[in-house]
Design a protein around this motif. Sequence first.
Motif, PDB file in Angstrom:
ATOM      1  N   ALA A   1      32.169  55.878  38.556  1.00 54.51           N
ATOM      2  CA  ALA A   1      31.702  55.496  39.439  1.00 54.51           C
ATOM      3  C   ALA A   1      33.599  54.869  40.198  1.00 54.51           C
ATOM      4  CB  ALA A   1      31.624  53.782  39.864  1.00 54.51           C
ATOM      5  N   PHE A   2      35.101  55.292  39.440  1.00 53.17           N
ATOM      6  CA  PHE A   2      35.886  55.026  39.261  1.00 53.17           C
ATOM      7  C   PHE A   2      36.416  56.477  39.719  1.00 53.17           C
ATOM      8  CE2 PHE A   2      40.452  54.984  37.781  1.00 53.17           C
ATOM      9  CZ  PHE A   2      41.033  54.025  38.135  1.00 53.17           C
ATOM     10  N   LEU A   3      36.121  56.459  38.708  1.00 52.22           N
ATOM     11  CA  LEU A   3      36.927  58.107  39.171  1.00 52.22           C
ATOM     12  C   LEU A   3      35.992  58.802  40.944  1.00 52.22           C
ATOM     13  CD1 LEU A   3      35.651  60.634  36.017  1.00 52.22           C
ATOM     14  CD2 LEU A   3      37.593  59.490  36.936  1.00 52.22           C
ATOM     15  N   ALA A   4      34.864  58.804  41.356  1.00 44.94           N
ATOM     16  CA  ALA A   4      34.412  59.028  42.237  1.00 44.94           C
ATOM     17  C   ALA A   4      35.241  57.894  43.721  1.00 44.94           C
ATOM     18  CB  ALA A   4      32.333  58.216  42.501  1.00 44.94           C
ATOM     19  N   ARG A   5      35.528  56.482  43.046  1.00 44.77           N
ATOM     20  CA  ARG A   5      36.318  56.621  44.527  1.00 44.77           C
ATOM     21  C   ARG A   5      38.257  56.664  44.544  1.00 44.77           C
ATOM     22  NH1 ARG A   5      35.004  51.421  41.662  1.00 44.77           N
ATOM     23  NH2 ARG A   5      36.942  51.009  40.709  1.00 44.77           N
ATOM     24  N   HIS A   6      38.140  57.399  43.482  1.00 42.47           N
ATOM     25  CA  HIS A   6      39.583  58.361  43.564  1.00 42.47           C
ATOM     26  C   HIS A   6      39.367  59.740  43.218  1.00 42.47           C
ATOM     27  CE1 HIS A   6      40.716  54.416  41.758  1.00 42.47           C
ATOM     28  NE2 HIS A   6      41.610  54.308  42.474  1.00 42.47           N
ATOM     29  N   ALA A   7      38.077  60.709  43.961  1.00 44.62           N
ATOM     30  CA  ALA A   7      37.880  61.208  44.326  1.00 44.62           C
ATOM     31  C   ALA A   7      38.774  62.473  44.355  1.00 44.62           C
ATOM     32  CB  ALA A   7      36.691  62.085  44.551  1.00 44.62           C
TER      33      ALA A   7
ATOM     34  N   THR B   1      24.427  54.756  31.062  1.00 46.70           N
ATOM     35  CA  THR B   1      24.358  53.548  30.618  1.00 46.70           C
ATOM     36  C   THR B   1      25.425  53.540  31.617  1.00 46.70           C
ATOM     37  OG1 THR B   1      26.491  54.665  29.571  1.00 46.70           O
ATOM     38  CG2 THR B   1      24.432  55.094  28.400  1.00 46.70           C
ATOM     39  N   ARG B   2      26.005  51.943  31.196  1.00 41.43           N
ATOM     40  CA  ARG B   2      26.517  50.843  31.682  1.00 41.43           C
ATOM     41  C   ARG B   2      27.906  51.049  31.754  1.00 41.43           C
ATOM     42  NH1 ARG B   2      30.439  47.089  31.295  1.00 41.43           N
ATOM     43  NH2 ARG B   2      29.624  46.657  28.668  1.00 41.43           N
ATOM     44  N   ARG B   3      28.857  51.630  31.030  1.00 44.30           N
ATOM     45  CA  ARG B   3      29.449  52.661  30.891  1.00 44.30           C
ATOM     46  C   ARG B   3      30.291  53.816  31.174  1.00 44.30           C
ATOM     47  NH1 ARG B   3      33.615  49.344  30.392  1.00 44.30           N
ATOM     48  NH2 ARG B   3      33.395  48.803  27.818  1.00 44.30           N
ATOM     49  N   GLU B   4      28.849  54.755  31.455  1.00 42.27           N
ATOM     50  CA  GLU B   4      28.799  56.212  32.160  1.00 42.27           C
ATOM     51  C   GLU B   4      29.212  55.722  33.562  1.00 42.27           C
ATOM     52  OE1 GLU B   4      26.473  58.033  28.309  1.00 42.27           O
ATOM     53  OE2 GLU B   4      25.401  57.727  30.629  1.00 42.27           O
ATOM     54  N   PHE B   5      28.235  54.830  34.072  1.00 42.65           N
ATOM     55  CA  PHE B   5      28.600  54.728  35.367  1.00 42.65           C
ATOM     56  C   PHE B   5      29.477  53.828  36.104  1.00 42.65           C
ATOM     57  CE2 PHE B   5      28.272  52.065  39.586  1.00 42.65           C
ATOM     58  CZ  PHE B   5      27.688  52.405  40.162  1.00 42.65           C
ATOM     59  N   ASP B   6      30.104  53.263  35.261  1.00 40.59           N
ATOM     60  CA  ASP B   6      31.869  52.638  35.077  1.00 40.59           C
ATOM     61  C   ASP B   6      32.687  53.619  35.606  1.00 40.59           C
ATOM     62  OD1 ASP B   6      30.435  49.955  35.549  1.00 40.59           O
ATOM     63  OD2 ASP B   6      31.220  49.322  33.319  1.00 40.59           O
ATOM     64  N   LEU B   7      32.618  54.606  34.710  1.00 38.10           N
ATOM     65  CA  LEU B   7      33.176  55.859  34.698  1.00 38.10           C
ATOM     66  C   LEU B   7      33.381  56.978  35.607  1.00 38.10           C
ATOM     67  CD1 LEU B   7      35.326  57.377  33.143  1.00 38.10           C
ATOM     68  CD2 LEU B   7      33.884  58.135  31.860  1.00 38.10           C
TER      69      LEU B   7
ATOM     70  N   SER C   1      44.569  58.199  35.399  1.00 43.02           N
ATOM     71  CA  SER C   1      45.275  58.762  33.396  1.00 43.02           C
ATOM     72  C   SER C   1      44.649  58.586  32.388  1.00 43.02           C
ATOM     73  CB  SER C   1      46.914  59.096  33.933  1.00 43.02           C
ATOM     74  OG  SER C   1      46.923  57.095  33.713  1.00 43.02           O
ATOM     75  N   ARG C   2      44.054  58.482  31.244  1.00 49.09           N
ATOM     76  CA  ARG C   2      43.852  57.963  30.474  1.00 49.09           C
ATOM     77  C   ARG C   2      43.795  56.582  30.309  1.00 49.09           C
ATOM     78  NH1 ARG C   2      41.759  60.943  26.302  1.00 49.09           N
ATOM     79  NH2 ARG C   2      40.806  62.756  26.802  1.00 49.09           N
ATOM     80  N   HIS C   3      45.426  56.794  30.292  1.00 46.32           N
ATOM     81  CA  HIS C   3      46.027  54.634  30.496  1.00 46.32           C
ATOM     82  C   HIS C   3      45.038  54.011  31.472  1.00 46.32           C
ATOM     83  CE1 HIS C   3      48.644  51.483  29.344  1.00 46.32           C
ATOM     84  NE2 HIS C   3      49.104  51.544  31.135  1.00 46.32           N
ATOM     85  N   ARG C   4      45.036  54.598  32.762  1.00 47.89           N
ATOM     86  CA  ARG C   4      44.528  54.239  33.550  1.00 47.89           C
ATOM     87  C   ARG C   4      42.945  53.884  33.787  1.00 47.89           C
ATOM     88  NH1 ARG C   4      44.588  55.105  40.743  1.00 47.89           N
ATOM     89  NH2 ARG C   4      43.875  52.927  40.968  1.00 47.89           N
ATOM     90  N   LEU C   5      42.678  54.746  33.087  1.00 47.45           N
ATOM     91  CA  LEU C   5      40.600  54.383  32.873  1.00 47.45           C
ATOM     92  C   LEU C   5      40.657  53.328  31.746  1.00 47.45           C
ATOM     93  CD1 LEU C   5      40.022  58.116  32.404  1.00 47.45           C
ATOM     94  CD2 LEU C   5      39.164  56.385  34.612  1.00 47.45           C
ATOM     95  N   LEU C   6      41.762  53.066  30.490  1.00 48.19           N
ATOM     96  CA  LEU C   6      41.962  52.316  29.689  1.00 48.19           C
ATOM     97  C   LEU C   6      41.456  50.460  29.921  1.00 48.19           C
ATOM     98  CD1 LEU C   6      43.503  54.116  26.655  1.00 48.19           C
ATOM     99  CD2 LEU C   6      40.682  54.148  26.632  1.00 48.19           C
ATOM    100  N   THR C   7      42.729  50.546  31.016  1.00 43.89           N
ATOM    101  CA  THR C   7      42.967  49.756  32.022  1.00 43.89           C
ATOM    102  C   THR C   7      42.028  48.919  32.877  1.00 43.89           C
ATOM    103  OG1 THR C   7      44.547  50.468  32.959  1.00 43.89           O
ATOM    104  CG2 THR C   7      45.343  49.787  30.830  1.00 43.89           C
ATOM    105  N   ASP C   8      41.471  50.118  33.852  1.00 41.46           N
ATOM    106  CA  ASP C   8      41.052  49.866  35.373  1.00 41.46           C
ATOM    107  C   ASP C   8      38.941  49.736  34.452  1.00 41.46           C
ATOM    108  OD1 ASP C   8      43.380  49.723  35.720  1.00 41.46           O
ATOM    109  OD2 ASP C   8      43.048  50.564  37.263  1.00 41.46           O
ATOM    110  N   VAL C   9      38.996  50.571  33.798  1.00 42.27           N
ATOM    111  CA  VAL C   9      37.353  51.255  33.516  1.00 42.27           C
ATOM    112  C   VAL C   9      36.612  50.460  32.341  1.00 42.27           C
ATOM    113  CG1 VAL C   9      35.816  52.819  32.911  1.00 42.27           C
ATOM    114  CG2 VAL C   9      37.078  53.192  34.523  1.00 42.27           C
ATOM    115  N   TRP C  10      38.059  50.736  31.195  1.00 41.64           N
ATOM    116  CA  TRP C  10      37.340  49.528  29.950  1.00 41.64           C
ATOM    117  C   TRP C  10      37.761  48.361  30.000  1.00 41.64           C
ATOM    118  CZ3 TRP C  10      36.724  54.950  29.969  1.00 41.64           C
ATOM    119  CH2 TRP C  10      35.649  55.679  29.214  1.00 41.64           C
ATOM    120  N   ARG C  11      39.395  47.938  30.347  1.00 40.33           N
ATOM    121  CA  ARG C  11      40.141  47.417  30.355  1.00 40.33           C
ATOM    122  C   ARG C  11      40.319  46.355  29.442  1.00 40.33           C
ATOM    123  NH1 ARG C  11      40.053  45.193  35.148  1.00 40.33           N
ATOM    124  NH2 ARG C  11      38.377  46.085  37.141  1.00 40.33           N
ATOM    125  N   GLU C  12      40.785  47.621  28.187  1.00 38.44           N
ATOM    126  CA  GLU C  12      41.185  46.781  27.086  1.00 38.44           C
ATOM    127  C   GLU C  12      42.519  48.421  26.809  1.00 38.44           C
ATOM    128  OE1 GLU C  12      38.088  47.477  23.686  1.00 38.44           O
ATOM    129  OE2 GLU C  12      37.090  46.872  25.259  1.00 38.44           O
TER     130      GLU C  12
END
Length: 235
Positions: free
Chosen positions: A170-176, A162-168, A181-192
């Motif tokens: 891709a972000f983890l891959a860039r920081h392999a 899905t779009r969000r699965e890919f975003d997640l 942190s969960r906080h960073r995923l919320l702000t940088d992937v979900w942007r909430e």
Amino acid sequence: MPCVLVVEDDPSIRASLIEILSEHGYTVRSTGDGFGALREVAQGPLDAVVLDLGLPDLDGGDALRMIRGISAVPVLVATARDDENEIIKLLNAGADDYLVKPFSGGQLIARLSAVLRRTAAPGPAAGQPRPADPMSPVTVGELTVDPLARSAHLAGRELALTRREFDLLAFLARHAGAVVSRHRLLTDVWREAYIDDQTIDVHVSALRRKLGERAAAPRYLRTVRGVGIKLVAPH
């Protein structure tokens, strides 16, 4: 010469900005709407974006957040909104600097030059490779993630994400190899900043299934209890 994308819906203002930038040695691309800006950023390469907020198809703030979802290119926001809280929101959303309209050509060049100096990546040490373009494909073990094509392949097989699965992913891959942190995923992937943590768990669980692993026997996705998640190559 640095390449700058001008995003401005008013043709006369756009032409003026192009003329000023060209006179100062910049290569300029331009568009008059938000979706055009996203296409240009996705095509790359760009050194900076001058983004007007009063766009006909997207709110400029939304366009900024969408640009940040696909690129780390420096963004200089041009806005008629001089409210301090609004400007703080834009900076927190990923703007590198801002100009309040009306502004002079001299102000534009000075701010743009400062942004490019601040965001310029340091050159690699002798004998070291240059850092990869953030939109270049990333390979971790048998997993390859291509941000520009928005595709992911595991051992040559394309993953149906899905779009969000890919975003997640891709972000983890860039920081392999690094714990995110969960906080960073919320702000940088979900942007909430305020959504249920279970949302992350659901998407990580879905990614695990598609990567052919389980939480009890992880291969690529490792949970570091109380810290976050990291993507690693299987041993």
